[in-house]
Motif scaffolding. Structure first.
Motif, PDB file in Angstrom:
ATOM      1  N   ASP A  53       0.835  -1.204   0.000  1.00  0.00           N
ATOM      2  CA  ASP A  53       0.000   0.000   0.000  1.00  0.00           C
ATOM      3  C   ASP A  53       0.865   1.248   0.000  1.00  0.00           C
ATOM      4  N   GLY A  54       0.505   2.187  -0.854  1.00  0.00           N
ATOM      5  CA  GLY A  54       1.191   3.469  -0.881  1.00  0.00           C
ATOM      6  C   GLY A  54       2.558   3.396  -1.533  1.00  0.00           C
ATOM      7  N   ASP A  55       3.143   4.575  -1.770  1.00  0.00           N
ATOM      8  CA  ASP A  55       4.481   4.630  -2.354  1.00  0.00           C
ATOM      9  C   ASP A  55       5.521   4.228  -1.303  1.00  0.00           C
ATOM     10  N   LEU A  56       6.459   3.382  -1.718  1.00  0.00           N
ATOM     11  CA  LEU A  56       7.525   2.955  -0.816  1.00  0.00           C
ATOM     12  C   LEU A  56       8.745   3.841  -1.028  1.00  0.00           C
ATOM     13  N   SER A  57       9.251   4.390   0.054  1.00  0.00           N
ATOM     14  CA  SER A  57      10.436   5.246  -0.001  1.00  0.00           C
ATOM     15  C   SER A  57      11.698   4.402  -0.149  1.00  0.00           C
ATOM     16  N   ALA A  58      12.826   5.068  -0.329  1.00  0.00           N
ATOM     17  CA  ALA A  58      14.107   4.360  -0.389  1.00  0.00           C
ATOM     18  C   ALA A  58      14.354   3.603   0.913  1.00  0.00           C
ATOM     19  N   ARG A  59      13.954   4.193   2.030  1.00  0.00           N
ATOM     20  CA  ARG A  59      14.094   3.518   3.323  1.00  0.00           C
ATOM     21  C   ARG A  59      13.222   2.256   3.371  1.00  0.00           C
ATOM     22  N   ASP A  60      11.998   2.368   2.863  1.00  0.00           N
ATOM     23  CA  ASP A  60      11.110   1.203   2.829  1.00  0.00           C
ATOM     24  C   ASP A  60      11.705   0.085   1.987  1.00  0.00           C
ATOM     25  N   LEU A  61      12.292   0.438   0.861  1.00  0.00           N
ATOM     26  CA  LEU A  61      12.881  -0.576  -0.014  1.00  0.00           C
ATOM     27  C   LEU A  61      14.081  -1.243   0.653  1.00  0.00           C
ATOM     28  N   ARG A  62      14.842  -0.485   1.409  1.00  0.00           N
ATOM     29  CA  ARG A  62      15.944  -1.098   2.151  1.00  0.00           C
ATOM     30  C   ARG A  62      15.404  -2.097   3.164  1.00  0.00           C
ATOM     31  N   ARG A  63      14.264  -1.776   3.744  1.00  0.00           N
ATOM     32  CA  ARG A  63      13.654  -2.697   4.701  1.00  0.00           C
ATOM     33  C   ARG A  63      13.102  -3.943   4.002  1.00  0.00           C
ATOM     34  N   LEU A  64      12.615  -3.789   2.777  1.00  0.00           N
ATOM     35  CA  LEU A  64      12.191  -4.970   2.016  1.00  0.00           C
ATOM     36  C   LEU A  64      13.379  -5.883   1.747  1.00  0.00           C
ATOM     37  N   ALA A  65      14.518  -5.300   1.420  1.00  0.00           N
ATOM     38  CA  ALA A  65      15.720  -6.108   1.201  1.00  0.00           C
ATOM     39  C   ALA A  65      16.106  -6.846   2.477  1.00  0.00           C
ATOM     40  N   LEU A  66      15.980  -6.179   3.613  1.00  0.00           N
ATOM     41  CA  LEU A  66      16.269  -6.819   4.898  1.00  0.00           C
ATOM     42  C   LEU A  66      15.257  -7.920   5.194  1.00  0.00           C
ATOM     43  N   LEU A  67      14.002  -7.708   4.790  1.00  0.00           N
ATOM     44  CA  LEU A  67      12.954  -8.705   5.017  1.00  0.00           C
ATOM     45  C   LEU A  67      13.323 -10.044   4.392  1.00  0.00           C
ATOM     46  N   HIS A  68      13.878 -10.022   3.199  1.00  0.00           N
ATOM     47  CA  HIS A  68      14.217 -11.285   2.537  1.00  0.00           C
ATOM     48  C   HIS A  68      15.224 -12.074   3.359  1.00  0.00           C
ATOM     49  N   LYS A  69      16.181 -11.364   3.976  1.00  0.00           N
ATOM     50  CA  LYS A  69      17.189 -12.058   4.790  1.00  0.00           C
ATOM     51  C   LYS A  69      16.596 -12.487   6.129  1.00  0.00           C
ATOM     52  N   ALA A  70      15.970 -11.550   6.824  1.00  0.00           N
ATOM     53  CA  ALA A  70      15.465 -11.851   8.165  1.00  0.00           C
ATOM     54  C   ALA A  70      14.280 -12.804   8.124  1.00  0.00           C
ATOM     55  N   GLY A  71      13.413 -12.650   7.147  1.00  0.00           N
ATOM     56  CA  GLY A  71      12.236 -13.500   7.070  1.00  0.00           C
ATOM     57  C   GLY A  71      12.534 -14.928   6.678  1.00  0.00           C
ATOM     58  N   ASN A  72      13.697 -15.142   6.067  1.00  0.00           N
ATOM     59  CA  ASN A  72      14.064 -16.486   5.611  1.00  0.00           C
ATOM     60  C   ASN A  72      15.158 -17.130   6.453  1.00  0.00           C
ATOM     61  N   LEU A  73      15.485 -16.549   7.592  1.00  0.00           N
ATOM     62  CA  LEU A  73      16.552 -17.107   8.438  1.00  0.00           C
ATOM     63  C   LEU A  73      16.295 -18.566   8.848  1.00  0.00           C
ATOM     64  N   PRO A  74      15.083 -18.940   9.254  1.00  0.00           N
ATOM     65  CA  PRO A  74      14.872 -20.346   9.638  1.00  0.00           C
ATOM     66  C   PRO A  74      15.189 -21.325   8.506  1.00  0.00           C
ATOM     67  N   ALA A  75      14.770 -20.996   7.277  1.00  0.00           N
ATOM     68  CA  ALA A  75      15.055 -21.882   6.144  1.00  0.00           C
ATOM     69  C   ALA A  75      16.558 -21.952   5.875  1.00  0.00           C
ATOM     70  N   ALA A  76      17.234 -20.803   5.960  1.00  0.00           N
ATOM     71  CA  ALA A  76      18.679 -20.782   5.728  1.00  0.00           C
ATOM     72  C   ALA A  76      19.412 -21.605   6.793  1.00  0.00           C
ATOM     73  N   TRP A  77      18.977 -21.498   8.044  1.00  0.00           N
ATOM     74  CA  TRP A  77      19.606 -22.252   9.124  1.00  0.00           C
ATOM     75  C   TRP A  77      19.434 -23.753   8.920  1.00  0.00           C
ATOM     76  N   GLN A  78      18.236 -24.185   8.541  1.00  0.00           N
ATOM     77  CA  GLN A  78      17.994 -25.610   8.303  1.00  0.00           C
ATOM     78  C   GLN A  78      18.847 -26.122   7.150  1.00  0.00           C
ATOM     79  N   ALA A  79      18.989 -25.320   6.102  1.00  0.00           N
ATOM     80  CA  ALA A  79      19.830 -25.734   4.972  1.00  0.00           C
ATOM     81  C   ALA A  79      21.285 -25.851   5.398  1.00  0.00           C
ATOM     82  N   LEU A  80      21.740 -24.926   6.255  1.00  0.00           N
ATOM     83  CA  LEU A  80      23.131 -24.936   6.711  1.00  0.00           C
ATOM     84  C   LEU A  80      23.429 -26.175   7.533  1.00  0.00           C
ATOM     85  N   ILE A  81      22.570 -26.491   8.505  1.00  0.00           N
ATOM     86  CA  ILE A  81      22.867 -27.618   9.388  1.00  0.00           C
ATOM     87  C   ILE A  81      22.714 -28.958   8.655  1.00  0.00           C
TER      88      ILE A  81
END
Length: 276
Positions: A53-81
């Protein structure tokens, strides 16, 4: 209904999204193998289309990039172990502005997209006639109105054309490289595994060109066995077995598999041209 593992992963992902971008993700829809009833725990990714919803600022887009890493940490951890070079269970998808949903799909410019390790601003392969058809007809609503209420235009008249373009673009290039002395490779994956992972997608596109319907890669294997000559059947069965995590038939020396895959793709593309 989502499989339990998918529901938990999506819930975690959206919890992170709501902390990083409170109130901005108004719609969330699961597509891909989940929507096509072919999702496999420990082997499949989770594909989504999200509405911002609404226009996303440059700050919002940086947070979307962070979301991909933080939101997928459990899957990445399972793949690592488990020592896996790929990360099954990863949420990959595209973010689209709410105001753009009613546009013809090929005219929509995504806000951003996540795929594997990559985050892209202003682009996303998943905004295309195939994904939009799956979203409209079979997408699983997690948040927001049902897909049929979004005013989506998958441009059905361009579906076959789009699939032919994919075959003549990415997959023709892949086939040519697979048949060369330097077949495609990825980090930590030998060439034969990269090639085998691509076997079932061209028959899947071929099926859509021939019928106008979208099917899973597993269903595409059965379709390919019914459609193409018997000499390709061991390769198709091996690709399906690898996707299911099962032992498959012997198909010669692994070093020769990329060339065989390239030759099979070339035949699928030539036959698709006749169908198209």
């Amino acid at each position: 209904m989502l499989p339990d593992d998918v529901a938990r992963a999506v819930s975690r992902y959206l919890a992170v999204a709501d902390r990083l971008l409170p109130g901005r993700i108004s719609g969330f829809y699961v597509v891909g193998s989940v929507a096509l009833r072919a999702w496999r725990a420990g082997r499949s990714d989770i594909d989504f289309v999200a509405v911002a919803d609404g226009d996303l600022s440059a700050r919002d887009l940086r947070r979307l990039a962070l979301l991909h890493k933080a939101g997928n940490l459990p899957a990445a951890w399972q793949a690592l172990i488990r020592g896996r070079p790929h990360i099954p269970g990863t949420l990959n998808g595209v973010f689209v502005a709410a105001g753009d949903l009613g546009e013809p799909v090929t005219r929509i410019r995504p806000v951003a997209s996540h795929s594997g390790p990559t985050f892209k601003r202003g682009s996303g392969f998943e905004v295309n006639p195939v994904v939009w058809k799956v979203l409209l007809e079979k997408g699983v609503t997690v948040r927001g109105p049902a897909p049929g209420e979004l005013g989506l235009d998958p441009e059905p008249g361009r579906l076959r054309e789009w699939n032919l373009q994919q075959l003549h673009g990415h997959f023709a290039a892949f086939a040519g490289k697979a048949m060369s002395a330097k077949p495609p490779r990825k980090p930590l994956l030998p060439a034969y595994r990269v090639a085998m992972a691509a076997v079932l997608t061209p028959p899947r596109l071929h099926h859509t060109i021939a019928t106008g319907e979208v099917i899973s890669k597993e269903a595409a294997a059965e379709y390919a066995l019914d459609t193409f000559e018997a000499r390709w059947h061991p390769l198709i069965r091996l690709a399906l077995a690898r996707r299911l995590g099962q032992p498959g038939p012997e198909v010669g020396d692994a070093r020769g598999l990329p060339r065989l895959v390239g030759e099979f793709m070339a035949e699928v593309i030539a036959d698709a041209d006749r169908k198209g």
